[in-house]
Design a protein around this motif. Structure first.
Motif, PDB file in Angstrom:
ATOM      1  N   LYS A  28      46.987 137.967 -31.384  1.00  0.00           N
ATOM      2  CA  LYS A  28      47.650 138.862 -30.427  1.00  0.00           C
ATOM      3  C   LYS A  28      46.652 139.854 -29.836  1.00  0.00           C
ATOM      4  O   LYS A  28      46.620 140.084 -28.626  1.00  0.00           O
ATOM      5  CB  LYS A  28      48.797 139.592 -31.114  1.00  0.00           C
ATOM      6  CG  LYS A  28      49.624 140.441 -30.194  1.00  0.00           C
ATOM      7  CD  LYS A  28      50.772 141.084 -30.948  1.00  0.00           C
ATOM      8  CE  LYS A  28      51.549 142.013 -30.039  1.00  0.00           C
ATOM      9  NZ  LYS A  28      52.615 142.701 -30.774  1.00  0.00           N
ATOM     10  N   ARG A  32      45.320 140.001 -25.888  1.00  0.00           N
ATOM     11  CA  ARG A  32      45.477 141.250 -25.140  1.00  0.00           C
ATOM     12  C   ARG A  32      44.140 141.717 -24.571  1.00  0.00           C
ATOM     13  O   ARG A  32      44.065 142.178 -23.436  1.00  0.00           O
ATOM     14  CB  ARG A  32      46.102 142.318 -26.037  1.00  0.00           C
ATOM     15  CG  ARG A  32      46.470 143.583 -25.306  1.00  0.00           C
ATOM     16  CD  ARG A  32      47.203 144.607 -26.173  1.00  0.00           C
ATOM     17  NE  ARG A  32      46.516 144.912 -27.411  1.00  0.00           N
ATOM     18  CZ  ARG A  32      46.949 144.602 -28.633  1.00  0.00           C
ATOM     19  NH1 ARG A  32      48.102 143.968 -28.786  1.00  0.00           N
ATOM     20  NH2 ARG A  32      46.266 144.928 -29.703  1.00  0.00           N
ATOM     21  N   GLU A  33      43.079 141.559 -25.334  1.00  0.00           N
ATOM     22  CA  GLU A  33      41.753 141.979 -24.871  1.00  0.00           C
ATOM     23  C   GLU A  33      41.201 141.083 -23.768  1.00  0.00           C
ATOM     24  O   GLU A  33      40.308 141.483 -23.035  1.00  0.00           O
ATOM     25  CB  GLU A  33      40.769 142.010 -26.045  1.00  0.00           C
ATOM     26  CG  GLU A  33      41.031 143.112 -27.042  1.00  0.00           C
ATOM     27  CD  GLU A  33      40.783 144.491 -26.485  1.00  0.00           C
ATOM     28  OE1 GLU A  33      39.833 144.673 -25.699  1.00  0.00           O
ATOM     29  OE2 GLU A  33      41.560 145.401 -26.830  1.00  0.00           O
TER      30      GLU A  33
END
Length: 136
Positions: A28, A32-33
């Motif tokens: 996750k 997201r990064e």
């Protein structure tokens, strides 16, 4: 940290951790990064083409191709050099295994493996993606 408090015997090694949760947290966070770099690769050709025109888009693609190839080759060669340095020391040079140079080479190999195996090849995908988005 939460698992150490929640699962009894984890610190003693008598219980197994929840590996799925650890992988889910890492995945996750990684996804997201990657939103900003992915948006940059996808939106750069689109914005450049619509705002500045075909000639600017050609310059963007040429520049990204030249710099991407240089970075990919450099990353792959650097990672391979660090890997080979460790193997060279393990063959008996500079004190062999368990020497200080070997410990340093292990650290270098730890950094070099992702460079050689992922970063270099990933730049190839980045260059192809920018070119295909430009065509569309």
């Amino acid at each position: 940290r939460e698992q150490f408090a929640r699962i009894p015997g984890l610190m003693e090694g008598t219980a197994k951790p929840d590996y799925e949760r650890c992988v889910a947290i890492s995945t996750k966070a990684s996804l997201r990064e990657m939103i900003a770099p992915g948006a940059l690769v996808i939106l750069s050709p689109i914005i450049t083409g619509f705002v500045f025109g075909v000639h600017a888009l050609t310059g963007l693609l040429a520049g990204s191709l030249v710099s991407g190839v240089q970075m990919a080759i450099s990353s792959s060669n650097t990672g391979g050099a660090w890997d080979n340095a460790k193997k060279y020391i393990e063959s008996g040079m500079f004190g062999g295994k368990n020497s200080e140079p070997h410990k340093a080479a292990v650290v270098g190999d730890t950094v070099g493996d992702p460079l050689k195996d992922t970063s270099g090849p990933a730049l190839n995908i980045l260059m192809k993606l920018m070119a295909i988005i430009s065509l569309v």
